[in-house]
Motif scaffolding. Structure first.
Motif, mmCIF file in Angstrom:
data_model
loop_
_atom_site.group_PDB
_atom_site.id
_atom_site.type_symbol
_atom_site.label_atom_id
_atom_site.label_comp_id
_atom_site.label_asym_id
_atom_site.label_seq_id
_atom_site.Cartn_x
_atom_site.Cartn_y
_atom_site.Cartn_z
ATOM 1 N N THR A 1 38.446 34.136 44.067
ATOM 2 C CA THR A 1 38.872 32.615 45.043
ATOM 3 C C THR A 1 37.715 31.971 44.768
ATOM 4 N N THR B 1 49.687 26.154 44.829
ATOM 5 C CA THR B 1 48.053 26.195 44.656
ATOM 6 C C THR B 1 47.569 25.511 45.569
ATOM 7 N N TYR C 1 54.312 29.163 41.683
ATOM 8 C CA TYR C 1 52.908 29.439 42.119
ATOM 9 C C TYR C 1 52.556 28.685 43.255
ATOM 10 N N VAL D 1 40.823 23.230 42.893
ATOM 11 C CA VAL D 1 41.108 23.189 43.782
ATOM 12 C C VAL D 1 40.666 24.657 44.539
ATOM 13 N N TYR E 1 44.984 29.931 45.682
ATOM 14 C CA TYR E 1 45.741 29.829 44.350
ATOM 15 C C TYR E 1 46.084 30.736 44.534
#
Length: 88
Positions: free
Chosen positions: A80, A20, A18, A33, A36
């Motif tokens: 997001t 990020t 993954y 964040v 991602y």
């Protein structure tokens, strides 16, 4: 005082990578964040490539997530949103 974005690629379990993008912010600000991956990618290389593409889009646009949802700006998934990272 610059605002920087950083790409992190993680493998929480074998074969699931993954990416990020994290907003580092100014000194004293919380890290957040920015964007991602929505699902696992099969290799670290593919996750890095996808994350770098997303990072380039954020850098080109001047971090639009500060004003609105980043995915909406780029036509990506609408879920997001910035989120605070917990520091351990």
């Amino acid at each position: 005082m610059t605002k920087e974005l950083q790409l992190i690629v993680d493998q929480p379990c074998a074969g699931h990578f993954y990416w990020t993008i994290v907003y580092l912010g100014a000194r004293g600000e919380d890290h957040s964040v920015v964007d991602y991956s929505r699902g696992p990618l099969p290799t670290r290389s593919s996750a890095m490539d996808a994350g770098m593409t997303a990072l380039a889009g954020h850098q080109r646009a001047g971090s639009p997530w500060l004003g609105q949802t980043s995915g909406a700006r780029f036509g990506w998934n609408l879920d997001t949103v910035p989120g605070t990272l917990l520091q351990a």
